[in-house]
Design an enzyme around this catalytic site. Sequence first.
Site, PDB file in Angstrom:
ATOM      1  CD  GLU A  16       2.322   4.166  -3.377  1.00 29.28           C
ATOM      2  OE1 GLU A  16       1.673   5.221  -3.297  1.00 29.28           O
ATOM      3  OE2 GLU A  16       2.149   3.322  -4.276  1.00 29.28           O
ATOM      4  CE1 TYR A  22       0.392   4.650  -0.356  1.00 26.44           C
ATOM      5  CE2 TYR A  22       1.019   6.259   1.316  1.00 26.44           C
ATOM      6  CZ  TYR A  22       0.926   5.877  -0.006  1.00 26.44           C
ATOM      7  OH  TYR A  22       1.389   6.707  -0.993  1.00 26.44           O
TER       8      TYR A  22
END
Length: 385
Positions: free
Chosen positions: A190, A102
């Site tokens: 993201e 992530y």
Amino acid sequence: MKIHEYQSKELFSSYGIPVGRQILCYTPSEAVSAYGKLGVLKVVLKAQVLTGGRGKAGGVKLAGNAEEVKRRAEDILSLTIKGFPVKKLIVTEAADIAAEYYVSYIIDRNSKSVILMMSREGGIDIETVARETPEKIHSFPIDPFIGLPDYLARRYAFLFFDSMEQVNALAGILQKLYRLFMEKDANLAEINPLVATSSGELLAVDAKMTFDDNARYRRPEIEALLELTKEEKTEIRAKEKGFSYVHMDGNIGCMVNGAGLAMSTMDMIKLYGGEPANFLDIGGSSKPEKVVDAMKLLLDKTQVQVVLINIFGGITRCDDVAIGLLEAFKKIETNIPIVVRLTGTNEEEGRRLLENTRFLVAESMSEATRMAVQTVKTNEKHSAS
Ligand code: GDP
Ligand code: MN
């Protein structure tokens, strides 16, 4: 302002962040021909909707032959994910995933800066990681005057990898993503997951970006990507009429003068167990045209079962408001119950004018709110039986 994954990936690509080849499709047969064009055995079909959690909702599917592509595309295009009907999907090369990570940049109001967030727990909902294992999320504030020079990018990249090749690859991605974030006035960029493939390459398998609405005027290339939801279109229409309007999910339409009163009206509705359908502040005047416009906005919503009109007469007099309402409703055709509460200057006169008309007149705010909530509950009982 949100954009789709495929749009974010196009931006990624233009900044040199590696993404798989993708083709946007609107029908199953387009998906089949996209599969042929990509010329790889395994592809992933992904719903393009402006919300996350598509995987869990069945919006991300692998396929390994044309027949499968067609079936999966049919399945995905018939989905509604968190209220968003799926109208398009991408067909993209399947990555051979060895590990998922992530990475994101967001604006952090506590440190008053952009922060880089990284976690080795990629591919899953980051909110879950934050709640259950917060120690697995690393965050680094970025000094706007320094940005992300090589030495910092590499230092952070060592969090995920040991091999210098992968560290350098990740450092490059972190720097490019930061540049993209800054240059396009994003408030979120993201990658979840960023994957390492079994041959060691890094790839953004998912991409999510949102942008600062207040900067839209100076980013025409971003504004061009804007795709308004039905609710946002209504909100813009309302703004053009001079109303403050926010769409909500309940069934009690509210028409109120003044933002403070609108807020407390919604609090009251909640207090009595109801759900507001909107926040609508019609502002100062109560001219019939304005009431007509406001009612059109409210009645445009299929979910509205009752309208609550809550007016404080200060400079605008309640009897004028009542006359305005009566005038306006000569032009509006609806069977939906309308509860009216008028208070302030000339309230008795106002209420008297509305007696024995189609309006349900209340004296106090709590009485009016209870009437509205009760109407919805009665409706629900009737439709249930
Ligand atoms: P989201 O659920 O909306 O966040 O959609 P994602 O694009 O993140 O996909 C969800 C999950 O599907 C990922 O975390 C992966 O585990 C899996 N996935 C997506 N693309 C691929 C792919 O190309 N290959 C493989 N093997 N899995 C994938
Ligand atoms: Mn994802």
